[in-house]
Design an enzyme around this catalytic site. Sequence first.
Site, PDB file in Angstrom:
ATOM      1  N   SER A 288      11.392  13.585   6.547  1.00 36.32           N
ATOM      2  CA  SER A 288      12.427  14.322   5.587  1.00 36.32           C
ATOM      3  C   SER A 288      13.389  15.118   6.485  1.00 36.32           C
ATOM      4  O   SER A 288      14.118  14.997   7.495  1.00 36.32           O
ATOM      5  CB  SER A 288      11.733  15.436   5.188  1.00 36.32           C
ATOM      6  OG  SER A 288      12.312  16.810   4.667  1.00 36.32           O
TER       7      SER A 288
ATOM      8  N   LYS B 222       7.689  15.951  10.343  1.00 41.28           N
ATOM      9  CA  LYS B 222       8.201  15.396  10.380  1.00 41.28           C
ATOM     10  C   LYS B 222       9.611  14.608  11.170  1.00 41.28           C
ATOM     11  O   LYS B 222      10.166  13.647  11.464  1.00 41.28           O
ATOM     12  CB  LYS B 222       9.859  15.636   9.377  1.00 41.28           C
ATOM     13  CG  LYS B 222       8.962  15.641   7.920  1.00 41.28           C
ATOM     14  CD  LYS B 222       8.411  14.687   7.099  1.00 41.28           C
ATOM     15  CE  LYS B 222       6.902  14.734   5.841  1.00 41.28           C
ATOM     16  NZ  LYS B 222       6.835  13.788   5.110  1.00 41.28           N
TER      17      LYS B 222
ATOM     18  N   LEU C 274       1.003  -0.518  -0.097  1.00 41.49           N
ATOM     19  CA  LEU C 274       0.132   0.040  -0.217  1.00 41.49           C
ATOM     20  C   LEU C 274       1.220   1.551  -0.409  1.00 41.49           C
ATOM     21  O   LEU C 274       1.842   1.589   0.936  1.00 41.49           O
ATOM     22  CB  LEU C 274      -0.663  -0.550   1.157  1.00 41.49           C
ATOM     23  CG  LEU C 274      -1.950   1.056   1.643  1.00 41.49           C
ATOM     24  CD1 LEU C 274      -2.680   1.733   0.172  1.00 41.49           C
ATOM     25  CD2 LEU C 274      -3.118   1.323   2.603  1.00 41.49           C
TER      26      LEU C 274
ATOM     27  N   TYR D 255       6.340  22.061   8.654  1.00 41.77           N
ATOM     28  CA  TYR D 255       7.347  20.925   8.160  1.00 41.77           C
ATOM     29  C   TYR D 255       8.236  19.977   9.096  1.00 41.77           C
ATOM     30  O   TYR D 255       7.161  18.875   8.861  1.00 41.77           O
ATOM     31  CB  TYR D 255       7.132  21.443   6.930  1.00 41.77           C
ATOM     32  CG  TYR D 255       7.497  19.995   5.871  1.00 41.77           C
ATOM     33  CD1 TYR D 255       6.316  19.151   5.394  1.00 41.77           C
ATOM     34  CD2 TYR D 255       9.120  19.941   5.709  1.00 41.77           C
ATOM     35  CE1 TYR D 255       7.388  18.634   4.654  1.00 41.77           C
ATOM     36  CE2 TYR D 255       9.583  18.454   4.562  1.00 41.77           C
ATOM     37  CZ  TYR D 255       7.901  18.010   3.915  1.00 41.77           C
ATOM     38  OH  TYR D 255       9.039  16.655   3.340  1.00 41.77           O
ATOM     39  N   ALA D 256       9.097  20.661   9.326  1.00 42.30           N
ATOM     40  CA  ALA D 256       9.645  19.798  10.591  1.00 42.30           C
ATOM     41  C   ALA D 256       9.709  19.339  11.246  1.00 42.30           C
ATOM     42  O   ALA D 256       9.832  18.281  11.993  1.00 42.30           O
ATOM     43  CB  ALA D 256      10.477  21.146  10.337  1.00 42.30           C
TER      44      ALA D 256
ATOM     45  N   ILE E  92       7.479  10.824  -5.195  1.00 46.85           N
ATOM     46  CA  ILE E  92       8.189  10.350  -4.745  1.00 46.85           C
ATOM     47  C   ILE E  92       7.015   8.999  -4.193  1.00 46.85           C
ATOM     48  O   ILE E  92       7.678   7.502  -5.016  1.00 46.85           O
ATOM     49  CB  ILE E  92       8.914  10.785  -3.873  1.00 46.85           C
ATOM     50  CG1 ILE E  92      10.020  11.567  -3.534  1.00 46.85           C
ATOM     51  CG2 ILE E  92       9.356   9.045  -2.812  1.00 46.85           C
ATOM     52  CD1 ILE E  92       9.951  12.642  -2.062  1.00 46.85           C
TER      53      ILE E  92
ATOM     54  N   THR F 116       0.332   5.236  -0.094  1.00 51.00           N
ATOM     55  CA  THR F 116      -0.179   6.360  -0.189  1.00 51.00           C
ATOM     56  C   THR F 116       0.754   7.490  -0.133  1.00 51.00           C
ATOM     57  O   THR F 116       1.975   8.101  -0.350  1.00 51.00           O
ATOM     58  CB  THR F 116      -0.076   6.957   1.694  1.00 51.00           C
ATOM     59  OG1 THR F 116       0.634   7.457   2.311  1.00 51.00           O
ATOM     60  CG2 THR F 116      -1.349   5.754   2.410  1.00 51.00           C
ATOM     61  N   GLY F 117       0.370   8.385  -1.215  1.00 47.23           N
ATOM     62  CA  GLY F 117       0.879   9.267  -1.627  1.00 47.23           C
ATOM     63  C   GLY F 117       1.448   8.953  -3.527  1.00 47.23           C
ATOM     64  O   GLY F 117       1.336   9.509  -3.882  1.00 47.23           O
TER      65      GLY F 117
HETATM   66  P1  NAD Z   1       4.114  15.355  -4.171  1.00 46.17           P
HETATM   67  O1  NAD Z   1       3.471  16.649  -4.099  1.00 46.17           O
HETATM   68  O2  NAD Z   1       4.682  14.928  -5.336  1.00 46.17           O
HETATM   69  O3  NAD Z   1       2.936  13.834  -3.643  1.00 46.17           O
HETATM   70  C1  NAD Z   1       2.415  14.064  -2.212  1.00 46.17           C
HETATM   71  C2  NAD Z   1       0.930  13.165  -2.438  1.00 46.17           C
HETATM   72  O4  NAD Z   1       0.826  13.229  -1.061  1.00 46.17           O
HETATM   73  C3  NAD Z   1      -0.234  13.333  -3.972  1.00 46.17           C
HETATM   74  O5  NAD Z   1       0.336  12.857  -4.693  1.00 46.17           O
HETATM   75  C4  NAD Z   1      -1.103  14.463  -3.064  1.00 46.17           C
HETATM   76  O6  NAD Z   1      -1.746  13.655  -3.789  1.00 46.17           O
HETATM   77  C5  NAD Z   1      -0.597  13.040  -1.764  1.00 46.17           C
HETATM   78  N1  NAD Z   1      -1.682  13.912  -0.512  1.00 46.17           N
HETATM   79  C6  NAD Z   1      -1.156  15.001   0.195  1.00 46.17           C
HETATM   80  N2  NAD Z   1      -2.427  15.261   0.701  1.00 46.17           N
HETATM   81  C7  NAD Z   1      -2.617  13.704   1.257  1.00 46.17           C
HETATM   82  C8  NAD Z   1      -3.970  13.503   1.852  1.00 46.17           C
HETATM   83  N3  NAD Z   1      -4.298  14.648   2.833  1.00 46.17           N
HETATM   84  N4  NAD Z   1      -4.849  12.380   1.589  1.00 46.17           N
HETATM   85  C9  NAD Z   1      -3.480  11.423   1.000  1.00 46.17           C
HETATM   86  N5  NAD Z   1      -3.110  11.875  -0.078  1.00 46.17           N
HETATM   87  C10 NAD Z   1      -2.522  12.866   0.105  1.00 46.17           C
HETATM   88  O7  NAD Z   1       4.814  15.465  -3.453  1.00 46.17           O
HETATM   89  P2  NAD Z   1       6.568  14.652  -3.005  1.00 46.17           P
HETATM   90  O8  NAD Z   1       7.766  15.131  -2.852  1.00 46.17           O
HETATM   91  O9  NAD Z   1       6.590  13.255  -3.920  1.00 46.17           O
HETATM   92  O10 NAD Z   1       6.734  13.900  -1.981  1.00 46.17           O
HETATM   93  C11 NAD Z   1       6.311  12.421  -1.414  1.00 46.17           C
HETATM   94  C12 NAD Z   1       6.025  13.230   0.510  1.00 46.17           C
HETATM   95  O11 NAD Z   1       8.314  13.064   0.087  1.00 46.17           O
HETATM   96  C13 NAD Z   1       5.602  13.796   1.306  1.00 46.17           C
HETATM   97  O12 NAD Z   1       5.660  13.094   2.611  1.00 46.17           O
HETATM   98  C14 NAD Z   1       6.924  14.781   1.351  1.00 46.17           C
HETATM   99  O13 NAD Z   1       7.085  14.958   3.074  1.00 46.17           O
HETATM  100  C15 NAD Z   1       8.240  13.920   1.470  1.00 46.17           C
HETATM  101  N6  NAD Z   1       9.159  14.404   1.040  1.00 46.17           N
HETATM  102  C16 NAD Z   1       9.860  15.032  -0.524  1.00 46.17           C
HETATM  103  C17 NAD Z   1      11.256  16.098   0.241  1.00 46.17           C
HETATM  104  C18 NAD Z   1      11.346  16.469  -1.699  1.00 46.17           C
HETATM  105  O14 NAD Z   1      12.485  17.338  -1.165  1.00 46.17           O
HETATM  106  N7  NAD Z   1      10.446  16.192  -3.111  1.00 46.17           N
HETATM  107  C19 NAD Z   1      12.422  15.932   0.780  1.00 46.17           C
HETATM  108  C20 NAD Z   1      11.862  15.638   1.908  1.00 46.17           C
HETATM  109  C21 NAD Z   1      11.157  14.697   1.806  1.00 46.17           C
END
Ligand code: NAD
Length: 258
Positions: A153, A170, A13, A166-167, A21, A15-16
């Site tokens: 993160s 995480k 499973l 956010y910090a 990512i 999520t997101g």
């Molecule tokens: P992204 O915005 O491309 O993807 C985030 C996904 O989460 C989206 O598909 C969105 O629809 C989904 N989402 C948001 N709110 C939601 C909810 N309430 N219920 C279910 N789904 C929900 O971002 P990403 O960069 O791919 O981030 C993915 C993860 O990686 C996140 O947790 C982010 O904090 C973490 N992260 C990203 C980075 C970066 O540099 N991109 C760095 C560190 C951590």
Amino acid sequence: MGSAGRLGGALALVTGGASGIGRAVCARLARDGARVAVAVADRDEVGAGDTARGLRGHPPTPPPHAAFGVDVASAPSVTQLLARVQEHFGAPPSILVGCAGITRDEFLLRLQEAPFREVLGVNLTGTFLVTQAVAQALVAAGAPGGSIIHVGSVVGKVGNLGQANYAAAKAGVEGLTRSCAKELARFGIRCNVVLPGFIVTPMTAKVPPKVLEKFAGMVPLGRLGDPQDVADVCAFLASEDSSYITGASVEVTGGLFM
Ligand code: NAD
């Protein structure tokens, strides 16, 4: 052993999974032979369906992938998600990758309570709700083990301008991961967290280019990360190749902040 098929039909499973990512994780896990239940926010069910359709055709035979809508910050929505996943696949997922996350950046002196709570609600409470639901389902089914992977993160470790909410969320995810690892070990369920640095996704598209350039210049490996870089580590943590690793925080940063 090569990576092909190392997940051997396990149900994952994610999520997101509609974006960034999460989408890369779905593709990588499917490549490794997992069936993938792609769970995304209600507002992005279209993206979830796109991800699930994009997974078809991974060898050896097209495994059954499915997309579900969920708001991870809502307990009833998460309960319904697990019920639907189990109904669809006939078993609880033995792999969870929690990628759902949001940012609502603002400097501390101007940050309102609502965006603070919203970010904690999705990133921290959401991670808790999905983790608890999956763990409860696995334990209830007497399932032999599992692997839970949270996406934290590096910002949770070092902080960041404009990201107090956010910090905090995480950093909380890291504590949650270690507590889950301790509590769930006796059920054979491992729990680890990956800490990405700056990865090029729709989330970082909101960051001003000059800030991204600055961070890229600080990365010892000389580039910003790609979603695939994080997905590869998640696939390792999902597999038996990491069977003696639990409670670990794995930085995927190109060496930033080491
Ligand atoms: P992204 O915005 O491309 O993807 C985030 C996904 O989460 C989206 O598909 C969105 O629809 C989904 N989402 C948001 N709110 C939601 C909810 N309430 N219920 C279910 N789904 C929900 O971002 P990403 O960069 O791919 O981030 C993915 C993860 O990686 C996140 O947790 C982010 O904090 C973490 N992260 C990203 C980075 C970066 O540099 N991109 C760095 C560190 C951590």
